[in-house]
Write an enzyme that holds these catalytic residues in place. Sequence first.
Site, PDB file in Angstrom:
ATOM      1  N   GLY A   1       0.826  -1.202   0.000  1.00  0.00           N
ATOM      2  CA  GLY A   1       0.000   0.000   0.000  1.00  0.00           C
ATOM      3  C   GLY A   1       0.855   1.245   0.000  1.00  0.00           C
TER       4      GLY A   1
ATOM      5  N   GLY B   1      -0.254   4.525  -0.282  1.00  0.00           N
ATOM      6  CA  GLY B   1      -0.897   5.778   0.048  1.00  0.00           C
ATOM      7  C   GLY B   1       0.008   6.581   0.974  1.00  0.00           C
TER       8      GLY B   1
ATOM      9  CD1 TRP C   1      -1.154   4.126   8.183  1.00  0.00           C
ATOM     10  CD2 TRP C   1       0.420   5.642   8.594  1.00  0.00           C
ATOM     11  NE1 TRP C   1      -0.719   3.936   9.465  1.00  0.00           N
ATOM     12  CE2 TRP C   1       0.251   4.860   9.758  1.00  0.00           C
ATOM     13  CE3 TRP C   1       1.356   6.668   8.622  1.00  0.00           C
ATOM     14  CZ2 TRP C   1       0.990   5.049  10.918  1.00  0.00           C
ATOM     15  CZ3 TRP C   1       2.104   6.874   9.782  1.00  0.00           C
ATOM     16  CH2 TRP C   1       1.921   6.065  10.909  1.00  0.00           C
ATOM     17  N   GLY C   2       1.179   4.291   4.112  1.00  0.00           N
ATOM     18  CA  GLY C   2       2.109   3.240   3.729  1.00  0.00           C
ATOM     19  C   GLY C   2       3.455   3.792   3.309  1.00  0.00           C
TER      20      GLY C   2
ATOM     21  CE1 TYR D   1      -3.340   8.367  -2.356  1.00  0.00           C
ATOM     22  CE2 TYR D   1      -1.576   7.328  -3.602  1.00  0.00           C
ATOM     23  CZ  TYR D   1      -2.917   7.469  -3.317  1.00  0.00           C
ATOM     24  OH  TYR D   1      -3.843   6.714  -3.996  1.00  0.00           O
TER      25      TYR D   1
ATOM     26  N   GLY E   1      -2.415   4.674  16.765  1.00  0.00           N
ATOM     27  CA  GLY E   1      -1.958   5.819  17.546  1.00  0.00           C
ATOM     28  C   GLY E   1      -1.948   7.109  16.749  1.00  0.00           C
TER      29      GLY E   1
ATOM     30  CB  ALA F   1       1.180  10.024   6.363  1.00  0.00           C
TER      31      ALA F   1
ATOM     32  CE  LYS G   1      -8.075   7.478  13.892  1.00  0.00           C
ATOM     33  NZ  LYS G   1      -7.534   8.276  12.775  1.00  0.00           N
TER      34      LYS G   1
ATOM     35  CB  THR H   1      -8.136  11.963  14.148  1.00  0.00           C
ATOM     36  OG1 THR H   1      -7.114  10.988  14.305  1.00  0.00           O
ATOM     37  CG2 THR H   1      -8.796  11.736  12.807  1.00  0.00           C
TER      38      THR H   1
ATOM     39  CB  VAL I   1      -9.860   6.095   1.382  1.00  0.00           C
ATOM     40  CG1 VAL I   1     -10.762   5.397   2.399  1.00  0.00           C
ATOM     41  CG2 VAL I   1      -9.773   5.275   0.099  1.00  0.00           C
TER      42      VAL I   1
END
Length: 342
Positions: free
Chosen positions: A9, A11, A13-14, A50, A138, A142, A193, A250, A281
């Site tokens: 992945g 994106g 975060w990946g 991204y 947590g 990113a 969350k 968040t 997403v």
Amino acid sequence: MRKEITVVGAGSWGTALASVLADNGHQVTLWMRDPKLAEEVNSKHTNSKYLPEAKLPESIVAVTDIQAAVSGKPIVLLAVPSHAMRQICRQLAPFLHKDVLLIHATKGFELESLKRMSEVIMEEVPREISGRLAVLSGPSHAEEVVNRQPTTVVVASEVEESMLRAQDLLMNASFRVYTNPDLIGAEIAGALKNIIALGAGMSDGLGFGDNAKAALLTRGLAEISRLGIKLGALPLTFSGLAGVGDLIVTCTSRHSRNWRAGYMLGQGKKLDDVLAQMGMVVEGVRTTHAAHALAQREQVEMPITSVLYGILFEGKEPRQGVEELMGRGKTFEMGYLNPDGT
């Protein structure tokens, strides 16, 4: 020690996690679907789609062949959207090393089954891998992680060795990793969350102030805990990094896709237009649908989730939703300590 690790992945975060692992000296393969993006990562060491302003470690190798990406690799980290998790796991399962350590960093539920990501994963990979699965959760944007800004996260697993291995792989001077044996709680907190973050953005979009935001976060944590405990989580998890820590970051940051989506909804935009404008997403939307169904199935009171469900899927106006929440009957604040909300 230098390890061979595949991140599935690419994106935001990946890609950020691949950067952390490469910084730690590991040999990192980053799997993605898009050949043009793979070429960009390999030649320019950027991911303009991204993380447009980030420079990635040159040691990261991007590939589009999932068999080549995971075959024989001792560690695989999954960072794909929740709706794609089952399909991706089904694709990579035949090629996993028999002793692989699996780490997933996805926050959400499978909408059709209402299952947590670890449940989905274990239904698709060989059964003997079950003790070698950990979840990463947590407060961690990113955009900050890839720029090596101080971040603390948690890895959770039902097997101590697995979470300690994951901790060793990821931890460095700017990315501090704690451990927690409550895999269920870490997954539920990380998913739910995003619902409250949608509400927080909506509150800001409506022009409300700090009082409303504080109330939303606090009561949001109450209903997250209520459902989590009913589903088998440990109460203390919700006061830690996976719970209140992730909730704060968040709900208060403009890096948050869920906050941004909620903000636009609060300004009067329609959900379809918001999602089209975001172009990425927004997990909180699907999670609201899943959590609403879970709350009904488990008979757990989740008033904020219920109101947001009405706004997202039933055409309710945001201000009408606020009026409903403020007009609810009198109750005892610490009722959330009981799983049924009484």
